[in-house]
Design an enzyme around this catalytic site. Structure first.
Site, PDB file in Angstrom:
ATOM      1  N   ASN A  59       0.836  -1.119   0.061  1.00  0.00           N
ATOM      2  CA  ASN A  59       0.112   0.114   0.157  1.00  0.00           C
ATOM      3  C   ASN A  59       0.740   1.242  -0.091  1.00  0.00           C
ATOM      4  O   ASN A  59       1.953   1.237   0.447  1.00  0.00           O
ATOM      5  CB  ASN A  59      -1.040   0.099   1.199  1.00  0.00           C
ATOM      6  CG  ASN A  59      -1.723   1.267   1.315  1.00  0.00           C
ATOM      7  OD1 ASN A  59      -2.433   1.675   0.357  1.00  0.00           O
ATOM      8  ND2 ASN A  59      -1.957   1.802   2.388  1.00  0.00           N
ATOM      9  N   HIS A  72       0.819   5.193   1.274  1.00  0.00           N
ATOM     10  CA  HIS A  72      -0.041   6.223   2.632  1.00  0.00           C
ATOM     11  C   HIS A  72       0.700   7.504   2.286  1.00  0.00           C
ATOM     12  O   HIS A  72       1.911   7.395   2.485  1.00  0.00           O
ATOM     13  CB  HIS A  72       0.128   5.448   3.722  1.00  0.00           C
ATOM     14  CG  HIS A  72      -0.797   5.959   4.733  1.00  0.00           C
ATOM     15  ND1 HIS A  72      -2.086   5.967   4.859  1.00  0.00           N
ATOM     16  CD2 HIS A  72      -0.440   6.862   5.740  1.00  0.00           C
ATOM     17  CE1 HIS A  72      -2.528   6.774   5.784  1.00  0.00           C
ATOM     18  NE2 HIS A  72      -1.431   7.412   6.367  1.00  0.00           N
ATOM     19  N   SER A  75       4.820   6.722   2.309  1.00  0.00           N
ATOM     20  CA  SER A  75       5.371   5.352   2.753  1.00  0.00           C
ATOM     21  C   SER A  75       4.668   4.283   2.045  1.00  0.00           C
ATOM     22  O   SER A  75       3.401   4.321   1.644  1.00  0.00           O
ATOM     23  CB  SER A  75       5.047   5.099   4.316  1.00  0.00           C
ATOM     24  OG  SER A  75       5.355   6.206   5.032  1.00  0.00           O
ATOM     25  N   ASP A 129      -2.236   0.532   8.274  1.00  0.00           N
ATOM     26  CA  ASP A 129      -1.090   1.166   7.812  1.00  0.00           C
ATOM     27  C   ASP A 129      -0.188   0.746   8.994  1.00  0.00           C
ATOM     28  O   ASP A 129       0.667   1.728   9.300  1.00  0.00           O
ATOM     29  CB  ASP A 129      -1.244   2.566   8.044  1.00  0.00           C
ATOM     30  CG  ASP A 129      -2.742   3.010   7.102  1.00  0.00           C
ATOM     31  OD1 ASP A 129      -2.745   2.483   6.023  1.00  0.00           O
ATOM     32  OD2 ASP A 129      -3.396   4.139   7.467  1.00  0.00           O
TER      33      ASP A 129
END
Ligand code: GAR
Length: 181
Positions: free
Chosen positions: A100, A102, A129, A138
């Site tokens: 992912n 972020h 990130s 996260d």
């Protein structure tokens, strides 16, 4: 070489950066059938899949997404502005294969409104990130980060635009390393 499925919920600019960088993308999927990024991918000959969880429930929705990803031959999932939480079950089925991006320097500012929170805190540096997705929001292992200065007159929107440009550089670089591991 691993093959990537990208999940988006909206404009999909990170997805576009990944495709344009030559990441091997086999499917672009969205929980929003009207996500603008889907048409962009289709126009480039990339298979797309769109399904809303509304009306069918999260479990059925995720089972369909899982089936579409596997049918397309994906072995890695890249979340790119995908704004839903994946269930523990889905994460477990793709253990260590979901990444992912972020818009904060994790572990700072998990969740939403990252830029407003960074400005409110008086931070001089913000950023983005790329991390492995786990059951905890996260919080998975960091794969890479990019820093962006916070300017004195920044608003959440101006900071978001500068961080987004950094995302477009960071995500392709990190995902390229990840798929060639
Ligand atoms: C990006 O800034 C991404 O980091 C963020 O949403 C935006 C999507 O833009 N993701 C999250 O906040 C995930 N929690 P895009 O659709 O143009 O790539």
């Amino acid at each position: 070489m691993k093959t990537v499925g990208i999940l988006i919920s909206g404009r999909g600019s990170n997805m576009m950066a990944l495709v344009e960088a030559g990441i091997p993308v086999a499917l672009v999927a969205s929980d929003r059938p009207d996500a603008p990024g889907l048409a962009w991918a289709r126009d480039r000959g990339i298979a797309t899949f769109a399904l809303s969880p509304k009306g069918i429930g999260k479990a059925a929705y995720e089972a369909e997404v899982d089936a579409a990803l596997r049918a397309a031959g994906c072995t890695v999932i890249a979340l790119a502005g995908y704004m839903r939480l994946l269930s523990d079950d889905f994460v477990a089925r793709w253990r260590d294969q979901i990444v992912n991006i972020h818009p904060s320097l994790l572990p700072l500012y998990k969740g939403l409104d990252t830029h407003a929170r960074a400005i409110h805190a008086g931070d001089r540096v913000a950023g983005c990130s790329v991390h492995v997705v786990t059951e905890e929001l996260d919080a998975g292992a960091l794969l890479g980060q990019a820093e962006v200065p916070v300017l004195p007159d920044d608003t959440p929107d101006t900071l978001a635009a500068r961080v987004l440009a950094a995302e477009h550089r960071l995500y392709p670089r990190i995902l390229k390393e990840f798929v060639s591991r």
